[in-house]
Design a protein around this motif. Sequence first.
Motif, PDB file in Angstrom:
ATOM      1  N   LEU A  39       0.828  -1.203   0.000  1.00  0.00           N
ATOM      2  CA  LEU A  39       0.000   0.000   0.000  1.00  0.00           C
ATOM      3  C   LEU A  39       0.867   1.258   0.000  1.00  0.00           C
ATOM      4  O   LEU A  39       0.554   2.240  -0.692  1.00  0.00           O
ATOM      5  CB  LEU A  39      -0.930  -0.004   1.217  1.00  0.00           C
ATOM      6  CG  LEU A  39      -2.057  -1.034   1.208  1.00  0.00           C
ATOM      7  CD1 LEU A  39      -2.835  -0.984   2.524  1.00  0.00           C
ATOM      8  CD2 LEU A  39      -3.000  -0.782   0.039  1.00  0.00           C
ATOM      9  N   GLY A  40       1.955   1.245   0.775  1.00  0.00           N
ATOM     10  CA  GLY A  40       2.842   2.407   0.826  1.00  0.00           C
ATOM     11  C   GLY A  40       3.462   2.709  -0.519  1.00  0.00           C
ATOM     12  O   GLY A  40       3.492   3.865  -0.960  1.00  0.00           O
ATOM     13  N   VAL A  41       3.949   1.683  -1.209  1.00  0.00           N
ATOM     14  CA  VAL A  41       4.539   1.886  -2.534  1.00  0.00           C
ATOM     15  C   VAL A  41       3.494   2.399  -3.514  1.00  0.00           C
ATOM     16  O   VAL A  41       3.754   3.310  -4.323  1.00  0.00           O
ATOM     17  CB  VAL A  41       5.176   0.575  -3.040  1.00  0.00           C
ATOM     18  CG1 VAL A  41       5.635   0.727  -4.479  1.00  0.00           C
ATOM     19  CG2 VAL A  41       6.335   0.174  -2.150  1.00  0.00           C
ATOM     20  N   GLY A  42       2.275   1.850  -3.433  1.00  0.00           N
ATOM     21  CA  GLY A  42       1.212   2.317  -4.318  1.00  0.00           C
ATOM     22  C   GLY A  42       0.855   3.776  -4.080  1.00  0.00           C
ATOM     23  O   GLY A  42       0.640   4.541  -5.029  1.00  0.00           O
ATOM     24  N   LEU A  43       0.814   4.193  -2.807  1.00  0.00           N
ATOM     25  CA  LEU A  43       0.518   5.593  -2.497  1.00  0.00           C
ATOM     26  C   LEU A  43       1.614   6.518  -2.996  1.00  0.00           C
ATOM     27  O   LEU A  43       1.340   7.623  -3.484  1.00  0.00           O
ATOM     28  CB  LEU A  43       0.339   5.753  -0.985  1.00  0.00           C
ATOM     29  CG  LEU A  43      -0.921   5.137  -0.376  1.00  0.00           C
ATOM     30  CD1 LEU A  43      -0.870   5.200   1.148  1.00  0.00           C
ATOM     31  CD2 LEU A  43      -2.173   5.863  -0.879  1.00  0.00           C
ATOM     32  N   VAL A  44       2.863   6.074  -2.885  1.00  0.00           N
ATOM     33  CA  VAL A  44       3.980   6.904  -3.354  1.00  0.00           C
ATOM     34  C   VAL A  44       3.884   7.107  -4.858  1.00  0.00           C
ATOM     35  O   VAL A  44       4.028   8.233  -5.363  1.00  0.00           O
ATOM     36  CB  VAL A  44       5.326   6.253  -2.973  1.00  0.00           C
ATOM     37  CG1 VAL A  44       6.475   6.965  -3.670  1.00  0.00           C
ATOM     38  CG2 VAL A  44       5.526   6.290  -1.471  1.00  0.00           C
ATOM     39  N   VAL A  45       3.651   6.033  -5.590  1.00  0.00           N
ATOM     40  CA  VAL A  45       3.593   6.123  -7.049  1.00  0.00           C
ATOM     41  C   VAL A  45       2.403   6.957  -7.505  1.00  0.00           C
ATOM     42  O   VAL A  45       2.485   7.718  -8.485  1.00  0.00           O
ATOM     43  CB  VAL A  45       3.535   4.709  -7.661  1.00  0.00           C
ATOM     44  CG1 VAL A  45       3.319   4.780  -9.171  1.00  0.00           C
ATOM     45  CG2 VAL A  45       4.806   3.938  -7.348  1.00  0.00           C
ATOM     46  N   ILE A  90       6.771   2.645   3.817  1.00  0.00           N
ATOM     47  CA  ILE A  90       5.464   2.926   4.420  1.00  0.00           C
ATOM     48  C   ILE A  90       5.377   4.388   4.843  1.00  0.00           C
ATOM     49  O   ILE A  90       4.325   5.032   4.697  1.00  0.00           O
ATOM     50  CB  ILE A  90       5.235   1.984   5.611  1.00  0.00           C
ATOM     51  CG1 ILE A  90       5.149   0.540   5.101  1.00  0.00           C
ATOM     52  CG2 ILE A  90       3.964   2.345   6.360  1.00  0.00           C
ATOM     53  CD1 ILE A  90       5.111  -0.508   6.200  1.00  0.00           C
ATOM     54  N   SER A  91       6.472   4.949   5.336  1.00  0.00           N
ATOM     55  CA  SER A  91       6.464   6.360   5.740  1.00  0.00           C
ATOM     56  C   SER A  91       6.250   7.272   4.538  1.00  0.00           C
ATOM     57  O   SER A  91       5.502   8.258   4.626  1.00  0.00           O
ATOM     58  CB  SER A  91       7.786   6.710   6.431  1.00  0.00           C
ATOM     59  OG  SER A  91       7.984   5.921   7.576  1.00  0.00           O
ATOM     60  N   LEU A  92       6.882   6.955   3.418  1.00  0.00           N
ATOM     61  CA  LEU A  92       6.657   7.757   2.210  1.00  0.00           C
ATOM     62  C   LEU A  92       5.210   7.639   1.733  1.00  0.00           C
ATOM     63  O   LEU A  92       4.635   8.608   1.217  1.00  0.00           O
ATOM     64  CB  LEU A  92       7.613   7.317   1.107  1.00  0.00           C
ATOM     65  CG  LEU A  92       9.080   7.713   1.296  1.00  0.00           C
ATOM     66  CD1 LEU A  92       9.938   7.130   0.176  1.00  0.00           C
ATOM     67  CD2 LEU A  92       9.233   9.227   1.319  1.00  0.00           C
ATOM     68  N   GLY A  93       4.620   6.465   1.912  1.00  0.00           N
ATOM     69  CA  GLY A  93       3.211   6.312   1.564  1.00  0.00           C
ATOM     70  C   GLY A  93       2.312   7.195   2.414  1.00  0.00           C
ATOM     71  O   GLY A  93       1.383   7.837   1.905  1.00  0.00           O
ATOM     72  N   LEU A  94       2.587   7.259   3.715  1.00  0.00           N
ATOM     73  CA  LEU A  94       1.818   8.154   4.587  1.00  0.00           C
ATOM     74  C   LEU A  94       2.038   9.611   4.209  1.00  0.00           C
ATOM     75  O   LEU A  94       1.104  10.418   4.213  1.00  0.00           O
ATOM     76  CB  LEU A  94       2.218   7.916   6.044  1.00  0.00           C
ATOM     77  CG  LEU A  94       1.879   6.543   6.628  1.00  0.00           C
ATOM     78  CD1 LEU A  94       2.447   6.395   8.033  1.00  0.00           C
ATOM     79  CD2 LEU A  94       0.373   6.325   6.643  1.00  0.00           C
ATOM     80  N   SER A  95       3.277   9.959   3.867  1.00  0.00           N
ATOM     81  CA  SER A  95       3.567  11.332   3.458  1.00  0.00           C
ATOM     82  C   SER A  95       2.847  11.681   2.166  1.00  0.00           C
ATOM     83  O   SER A  95       2.474  12.844   1.949  1.00  0.00           O
ATOM     84  CB  SER A  95       5.070  11.525   3.284  1.00  0.00           C
ATOM     85  OG  SER A  95       5.761  11.297   4.500  1.00  0.00           O
TER      86      SER A  95
END
Length: 734
Positions: A29-35, A219-224
């Motif tokens: 999920l984090g990688v998907g949010l970043v992209v 995961i932190s980048l995804g939250l950001s």
Amino acid sequence: MGFSTEHLARGCARHPWLTLGAWVVALVLGVGLVVTFLDLSSEGNVTSNSESQQGYTLIDRHFPPDPNAQYTDELVVVRSEREKVGSVPFRRGFEKVLDEIRASRAVHNAESFYETKNPRFVARDRHALVIPVGLAGDCQDSAGVVQGIVQDASRGGFDVTMTGNCSADYDLNRILNNDLKRGELYFGIPAALVILVLVFGALVAAVVPLAVAIFAIAISLGLSAIFSQVFDLSVYLLQMTTVMGLAIATDYGLFIVSRYREERAAGRVKLEAIAGSGATASRAVLFSGLAFVLAMCGLLLVPDSVLRSLGVGALTVGLVSVFAALTLVPALLGLLGDKVNALRVPFLGRVVDSAGEEGRVWSGIARAVMRRPVVSLAAVLVVLLVCAAPVLGLRLSGPGIRSFPDSAPSKQGFLVLTREFNVGTVDSVKVAIEGDVTAAPLRRNVRRLVRGLRANPAFRDTQITISRDRRLALVEAIPVGDSRDRRSLAAVRALRSSEVPVVFGGTNADVRVTGETAEEIDYTALMDYWLPRIVALVLGLSFVLLTIAFRSIVLPLKAILLNLLSVGAAYGLLVLVFQDGIGNGILGFSKTPAVTTWVPLFLFTVPLRALDGLPRLPAQQDPRALSADGAERGGGRVRGGHDREGDHGRRADHHRRLRRIRKRPDRGDPAGRLRRRDRAADRRDGRSLCARSGEHEAPRALELVPAELARLAAGPARRARSRAAIASPVGPQG
């Protein structure tokens, strides 16, 4: 039953696949949010109502955007060493570059000397022409397109360069991305892996903390990325998240894996060893992480997008790293068990067999320091103060183009403009004058200001524009050289404090000085305002948290003092290397005329992780286990929890050592009594003050803390408690 890191570690170890599966889902999920959603900006925005912001508000109110207006974002310089402006070959080469720029669709307008006959476009030696360019569409994307055309055109006897705000932002993003790849991917992660291999002596154990770091960063980048849809976040967030994630998550993973191996070396079964590391190392990680998070909360208070972005990145990666250390590490240890020591490295594998033993080097250093605490303390203080001394020459400034590496195309163009045209940036100083500009008194004052600016050698190309509603006069002048160097800053400060009040004093006009240089002045004032307040807030919150954690007043005060000394030394070395250029070539750094304005405030919050150098937190001891197993002093630590497998021989040997300790005479050595007494009272993760080989201890803490504790141990009351501790079968309980 309240929260317990021991119970959490035990639960994750009992259900490792469930825990690991949840973390894998979070990673995806984090990688998907970043992209999909991560949106970062290279522009720093101040949300406070400064004078420069008020000036922009006046300009926007009276000068609405005109899509057909000509404007300048970039300056492209076309130079030939052999040909002059009036020659046919020069004009042919110049118009070829101009046609390619206009055909790129990345520009709104591009002016030519041969069309306008503007003498300001010609260099003093007539070997160069400048092309003022207004970019279309996204500023940085368009700057990248034009920069590619410019670099391809530098051939056939022509040297073509460009500079401006957009190309500088484009270069800044590229520099940051390259630094991220070179600093973290090519150096940081391999260096961390090498250190972990040296510490653990086995590849599997070394990979576990790195795996935790990768999970935490993604995961932190995804939250950001979610926050970036609500707030403006800076590109510096990416660097903050990766750097701090690699440092914190690896550090915390190292703590817990090291403690697990020590528990297994002491004979505890796998599940109990994980629970033991959860009761000690995980608890220390929890409080250390909370201290770091509290420190970074101060950055969120500053009304600046860069610092708030750094705060968001640090907070998310700090919280995720702590949660990963408390749950993911026990789950991985539950899956691996003793296989965590697999793939031993030749010549280093013996470190695995020595887990739990005192490291001869570090324990020797600690004992030497404690034998001469006053001398050691004085020596370290002198070193730290000498390192901090250069901070008296600290100069602060925004990340101007002069601080860029010489390889940056925008800096190369800036240097050419400065040399050929006596021009640096195209950032203008704007004086917005709101009032009845048709009235004779105000018109006279405006003309007086214009004459003063034209006579001032710090400015050039002074112009005046009147709004259509005749309610605002806009006076613009371009600083000579870099708009953010010391000369420009001093000129705008004088304009604000002296010239404008003298010229417009006694009138009803609302006058505001704005522009890039004025923004930098306001930003520096903002940092000066917030720095002491953030320092007080961070130190106060840290003191409260550490008082609760250690149940002591002396240790939190010592931690704060240690933090201030380390921050001062870091500031001094920062000035010495980057600003003064001493040793920067050896380390591969570029010398800069000043330190970026927000760095001191940010740097103050980071070294609070020096609190890790304090004696580690007492474990959440089980009284039944403590009474069953007692205290083991021969190995240099107090151990809670008995061996569930019933190793009676080890217990008998343990009690024989206890009898020898009771019979040992008191040699009258305060440092020696301190070492015996403080096995239980002063420790973290159950470790004694004598640091062990492979532990992640800061050198300054290794020296300062034992030295001060040894000095404080003197006195009749402490000697009495020391004798009582030696006579007790289990020692004092912290």
